[in-house]
Design a protein around this motif. Structure first.
Motif, PDB file in Angstrom:
ATOM      1  N   THR A  51       1.761  -3.735   5.779  1.00  0.00           N
ATOM      2  CA  THR A  51       0.940  -3.818   4.572  1.00  0.00           C
ATOM      3  C   THR A  51       0.324  -2.448   4.300  1.00  0.00           C
ATOM      4  OG1 THR A  51      -1.024  -4.560   5.798  1.00  0.00           O
ATOM      5  CG2 THR A  51       0.381  -6.279   4.845  1.00  0.00           C
ATOM      6  N   TRP A  52       0.003  -2.229   3.039  1.00  0.00           N
ATOM      7  CA  TRP A  52      -0.570  -0.952   2.584  1.00  0.00           C
ATOM      8  C   TRP A  52      -1.897  -1.254   1.908  1.00  0.00           C
ATOM      9  CZ3 TRP A  52      -0.618   4.098   2.761  1.00  0.00           C
ATOM     10  CH2 TRP A  52      -1.124   4.827   1.692  1.00  0.00           C
ATOM     11  N   HIS A  53      -2.958  -0.587   2.361  1.00  0.00           N
ATOM     12  CA  HIS A  53      -4.306  -0.792   1.809  1.00  0.00           C
ATOM     13  C   HIS A  53      -4.840   0.558   1.365  1.00  0.00           C
ATOM     14  CE1 HIS A  53      -4.384  -4.820   3.643  1.00  0.00           C
ATOM     15  NE2 HIS A  53      -3.583  -4.232   4.507  1.00  0.00           N
ATOM     16  N   ALA A  54      -5.487   0.574   0.177  1.00  0.00           N
ATOM     17  CA  ALA A  54      -5.958   1.864  -0.338  1.00  0.00           C
ATOM     18  C   ALA A  54      -7.108   1.662  -1.313  1.00  0.00           C
ATOM     19  CB  ALA A  54      -4.811   2.592  -1.036  1.00  0.00           C
ATOM     20  N   LEU A  67       4.983   1.090  -2.366  1.00  0.00           N
ATOM     21  CA  LEU A  67       4.340   0.036  -1.593  1.00  0.00           C
ATOM     22  C   LEU A  67       3.325  -0.710  -2.449  1.00  0.00           C
ATOM     23  CD1 LEU A  67       3.717   1.975   1.732  1.00  0.00           C
ATOM     24  CD2 LEU A  67       5.597   0.438   1.180  1.00  0.00           C
ATOM     25  N   GLU A  68       3.233  -2.007  -2.240  1.00  0.00           N
ATOM     26  CA  GLU A  68       2.240  -2.818  -2.946  1.00  0.00           C
ATOM     27  C   GLU A  68       0.865  -2.521  -2.362  1.00  0.00           C
ATOM     28  OE1 GLU A  68       0.664  -7.410  -3.021  1.00  0.00           O
ATOM     29  OE2 GLU A  68       2.745  -7.037  -2.439  1.00  0.00           O
ATOM     30  N   THR A  69      -0.062  -2.076  -3.211  1.00  0.00           N
ATOM     31  CA  THR A  69      -1.397  -1.727  -2.733  1.00  0.00           C
ATOM     32  C   THR A  69      -2.264  -2.975  -2.637  1.00  0.00           C
ATOM     33  OG1 THR A  69      -1.221   0.439  -3.772  1.00  0.00           O
ATOM     34  CG2 THR A  69      -3.423  -0.301  -3.153  1.00  0.00           C
ATOM     35  N   ARG A  70      -2.882  -3.152  -1.491  1.00  0.00           N
ATOM     36  CA  ARG A  70      -3.813  -4.250  -1.244  1.00  0.00           C
ATOM     37  C   ARG A  70      -5.209  -3.664  -1.051  1.00  0.00           C
ATOM     38  NH1 ARG A  70      -1.193  -8.735   2.392  1.00  0.00           N
ATOM     39  NH2 ARG A  70       0.911  -8.790   1.517  1.00  0.00           N
TER      40      ARG A  70
END
Length: 189
Positions: A51-54, A67-70
């Motif tokens: 997962t990608w968090h930003a 990447l899908e940003t969470r």
């Protein structure tokens, strides 16, 4: 370990008790989707969960896959704050990887995408089973590896991404999981 001083490992950045709680939280409470990526016209399943968090407005892609940003979770926010305070560096994103067992891996690469700027510093945290982090020079016949243990913080300085590639090879002898968090500062478009 020798990568011209461009790698630094802080063992036990988190205590054993903290690591156990953090790992358990990631396994029980974190949504780990199966990810796919495209090369040319072929679609592949990523050999790990990710997962990608930003922060708001931050986007990131590698190998031309966006990447899908969470949003940040409370757990990731707390870890981020601790890493930032220790290093006196701010990060705006984290790539969270779950290596379910030794069959999950990441191939040879450098984190040198344009979105990371010319001199990226990446902080990488390990929770769970120890794995060998291998590295090889991009031009010279030099290589090495370091074992990243539960709670270890690995700092990859800018020269590392410029001069070296790294990987986490498959190891069929490993039957348990590892969480890896790589904190980055993405340059906003």
């Amino acid at each position: 370990m020798n990568a011209n001083g461009s790698l630094r490992v802080i063992e036990r950045f988190y205590s054993q008790a903290e690591c156990e709680g953090i790992y358990k939280s990631f396994i029980l409470d974190h949504d780990w989707p199966i990810n796919t990526y495209t090369v040319g016209e072929r679609c592949f399943v990523l050999p790990r969960l990710q997962t990608w968090h930003a922060d708001s407005g931050i986007r990131y892609s590698y190998r031309y896959n966006l990447l899908e940003t969470r949003p940040w979770t409370p757990l990731l926010t707390g870890i981020r704050q601790r890493v930032e305070a220790y290093l006196n560096i701010s990060f705006n994103s984290v790539l969270a990887n779950l290596y379910r067992d030794g069959n999950d891996y990441v191939g040879w690469h450098a984190d040198d995408e344009p979105e990371l700027g010319e001199r990226p510093i990446i902080a990488s945290l390990t929770f769970g089973t120890a794995r060998n982090f291998a590295f090889r020079h991009k031009k010279l016949d030099r290589q090495g590896e370091v074992v990243l243990t539960d709670g270890a913080l690995l700092i990859m300085h800018p020269e590392f991404q410029r001069d070296w590639q790294h990987s986490l090879s498959p190891d069929s002898g490993i039957g348990s999981g590892r969480i890896n968090l790589t904190f980055r500062k993405v340059i906003a478009p």
